[in-house]
Every structure is written in structure tokens, then in C-alpha cells.
Design a protein around this motif. Structure first.
Motif, PDB file in Angstrom:
ATOM      1  N   PHE A 119       0.831  -1.204   0.000  1.00 28.77           N
ATOM      2  CA  PHE A 119       0.000   0.000   0.000  1.00 28.77           C
ATOM      3  C   PHE A 119       0.866   1.255   0.000  1.00 28.77           C
ATOM      4  O   PHE A 119       1.848   1.343   0.732  1.00 28.77           O
ATOM      5  N   LYS A 120       0.497   2.237  -0.856  1.00 26.45           N
ATOM      6  CA  LYS A 120       1.210   3.519  -0.924  1.00 26.45           C
ATOM      7  C   LYS A 120       0.477   4.559  -0.096  1.00 26.45           C
ATOM      8  O   LYS A 120       0.926   4.932   0.974  1.00 26.45           O
ATOM      9  N   LYS A 121      -0.643   5.051  -0.616  1.00 20.20           N
ATOM     10  CA  LYS A 121      -1.434   6.060   0.092  1.00 20.20           C
ATOM     11  C   LYS A 121      -2.804   6.145  -0.556  1.00 20.20           C
ATOM     12  O   LYS A 121      -3.030   5.594  -1.632  1.00 20.20           O
ATOM     13  N   GLY A 122      -3.711   6.829   0.101  1.00 17.88           N
ATOM     14  CA  GLY A 122      -5.059   6.980  -0.431  1.00 17.88           C
ATOM     15  C   GLY A 122      -5.992   5.923   0.132  1.00 17.88           C
ATOM     16  O   GLY A 122      -5.775   5.378   1.205  1.00 17.88           O
ATOM     17  N   LYS A 123      -7.029   5.628  -0.639  1.00 21.66           N
ATOM     18  CA  LYS A 123      -8.021   4.638  -0.213  1.00 21.66           C
ATOM     19  C   LYS A 123      -7.489   3.230  -0.441  1.00 21.66           C
ATOM     20  O   LYS A 123      -7.030   2.905  -1.527  1.00 21.66           O
ATOM     21  N   PRO A 169      -7.177  -0.289  -6.136  1.00 17.41           N
ATOM     22  CA  PRO A 169      -5.990  -1.071  -6.499  1.00 17.41           C
ATOM     23  C   PRO A 169      -4.831  -0.213  -7.016  1.00 17.41           C
ATOM     24  O   PRO A 169      -3.670  -0.612  -6.926  1.00 17.41           O
ATOM     25  N   GLY A 170      -5.126   0.978  -7.532  1.00 19.01           N
ATOM     26  CA  GLY A 170      -4.073   1.869  -8.028  1.00 19.01           C
ATOM     27  C   GLY A 170      -3.209   2.456  -6.927  1.00 19.01           C
ATOM     28  O   GLY A 170      -2.180   3.064  -7.192  1.00 19.01           O
ATOM     29  N   ASN A 171      -3.624   2.278  -5.666  1.00 13.98           N
ATOM     30  CA  ASN A 171      -2.870   2.808  -4.536  1.00 13.98           C
ATOM     31  C   ASN A 171      -1.875   1.790  -3.962  1.00 13.98           C
ATOM     32  O   ASN A 171      -1.394   1.935  -2.850  1.00 13.98           O
ATOM     33  N   TYR A 172      -1.607   0.760  -4.735  1.00 12.69           N
ATOM     34  CA  TYR A 172      -0.645  -0.258  -4.324  1.00 12.69           C
ATOM     35  C   TYR A 172       0.463  -0.338  -5.360  1.00 12.69           C
ATOM     36  O   TYR A 172       0.254  -0.083  -6.529  1.00 12.69           O
ATOM     37  N   ARG A 173       1.667  -0.664  -4.898  1.00 12.43           N
ATOM     38  CA  ARG A 173       2.774  -0.866  -5.835  1.00 12.43           C
ATOM     39  C   ARG A 173       3.262  -2.302  -5.672  1.00 12.43           C
ATOM     40  O   ARG A 173       3.278  -2.842  -4.570  1.00 12.43           O
ATOM     41  N   PRO A 174       3.657  -2.915  -6.776  1.00  9.75           N
ATOM     42  CA  PRO A 174       4.139  -4.295  -6.670  1.00  9.75           C
ATOM     43  C   PRO A 174       5.587  -4.342  -6.193  1.00  9.75           C
ATOM     44  O   PRO A 174       6.430  -3.572  -6.650  1.00  9.75           O
ATOM     45  N   VAL A 175       5.850  -5.213  -5.246  1.00 11.90           N
ATOM     46  CA  VAL A 175       7.213  -5.447  -4.773  1.00 11.90           C
ATOM     47  C   VAL A 175       7.511  -6.905  -5.033  1.00 11.90           C
ATOM     48  O   VAL A 175       6.734  -7.783  -4.662  1.00 11.90           O
ATOM     49  N   SER A 176       8.624  -7.168  -5.712  1.00 11.72           N
ATOM     50  CA  SER A 176       8.959  -8.555  -6.028  1.00 11.72           C
ATOM     51  C   SER A 176      10.142  -9.020  -5.185  1.00 11.72           C
ATOM     52  O   SER A 176      11.140  -8.333  -5.054  1.00 11.72           O
ATOM     53  N   LEU A 177       9.968 -10.184  -4.610  1.00 13.40           N
ATOM     54  CA  LEU A 177      11.022 -10.819  -3.834  1.00 13.40           C
ATOM     55  C   LEU A 177      11.641 -11.891  -4.722  1.00 13.40           C
ATOM     56  O   LEU A 177      10.981 -12.857  -5.096  1.00 13.40           O
ATOM     57  N   THR A 178      12.898 -11.695  -5.081  1.00 14.67           N
ATOM     58  CA  THR A 178      13.565 -12.618  -5.993  1.00 14.67           C
ATOM     59  C   THR A 178      14.500 -13.541  -5.226  1.00 14.67           C
ATOM     60  O   THR A 178      14.742 -13.353  -4.032  1.00 14.67           O
ATOM     61  N   SER A 179      15.064 -14.502  -5.925  1.00 16.30           N
ATOM     62  CA  SER A 179      15.916 -15.503  -5.280  1.00 16.30           C
ATOM     63  C   SER A 179      17.255 -14.904  -4.849  1.00 16.30           C
ATOM     64  O   SER A 179      17.771 -13.971  -5.467  1.00 16.30           O
ATOM     65  N   ILE A 180      17.820 -15.466  -3.796  1.00 17.30           N
ATOM     66  CA  ILE A 180      19.117 -15.018  -3.279  1.00 17.30           C
ATOM     67  C   ILE A 180      20.225 -15.217  -4.317  1.00 17.30           C
ATOM     68  O   ILE A 180      21.000 -14.293  -4.574  1.00 17.30           O
TER      69      ILE A 180
END
Length: 90
Positions: free
Chosen positions: A22-26, A30-41
Motif C-alpha cells: 500500500f502507498k497512500k489513499g483509499k 488497487p491503483g494505490n498499491y505498488r508491486p514489490v517482487s522478492l527474488t531468489s538469493i
């Protein structure tokens, strides 16, 4: 185990777990979220090793001129503005 061609990385290293943050707003929007990807070590370690080699080459061969400020360590929009101002007032 499969052998790789030059320039390829294992498929497992390219996979990531994507989590919405979640970024900000309501929270309902769904537009108030940003995708964060967890990749392999191993993928992240290889990425850092390759980045180090590229950075060393760029610095040693002086690929980037002194006038370049964006994406250059120790330089920013502010240093660009100061250099421009200094040049204009000289």
C-alpha cells in the motif's frame, strides 16, 4: 540439471513472489498499491557481481563523461544545477 547457453540464467532465478504494498489513499483502490517482487538469493548475488564488474569497467575506461549527473554516484540534480549555474555566471 540442465546446461545453460551464454546469456541465460536459470528459470528459478527469474521467478519472483510479487506482493502488493500500500502507498497512500483509499485502500480499496488497487491503483494505490505498488508491486514489490522478492527474488531468489542466488539471482540477487549474481546481479550484484555483474553490476560490480560493469561499474568497474565504466570507471576504468571513463565511459561516462564528467558532465553526466543522472545515475552517477556522488552526483544529482542539485550538482547538475550548481554546475550549470557556475558555468552561466563565470
Amino acid at each position: 540439471m540442465r546446461s545453460w547457453r551464454a546469456g541465460e540464467v536459470p528459470e528459478e532465478w527469474r521467478k519472483a513472489n510479487v506482493t502488493p504494498v500500500f502507498k497512500k489513499g483509499k485502500e480499496e483502490d488497487p491503483g494505490n498499491y505498488r508491486p514489490v517482487s522478492l527474488t531468489s538469493i542466488p539471482g540477487k548475488v549474481m546481479e550484484q557481481l555483474i553490476l560490480g564488474v560493469i561499474n568497474k569497467h565504466v570507471e576504468e575506461k571513463k565511459v561516462i563523461g564528467s558532465g553526466q549527473h543522472g545515475f552517477t554516484k556522488g552526483k544529482s540534480c542539485l550538482t547538475n544545477l550548481i554546475a550549470f549555474y557556475d558555468g552561466m555566471t563565470s
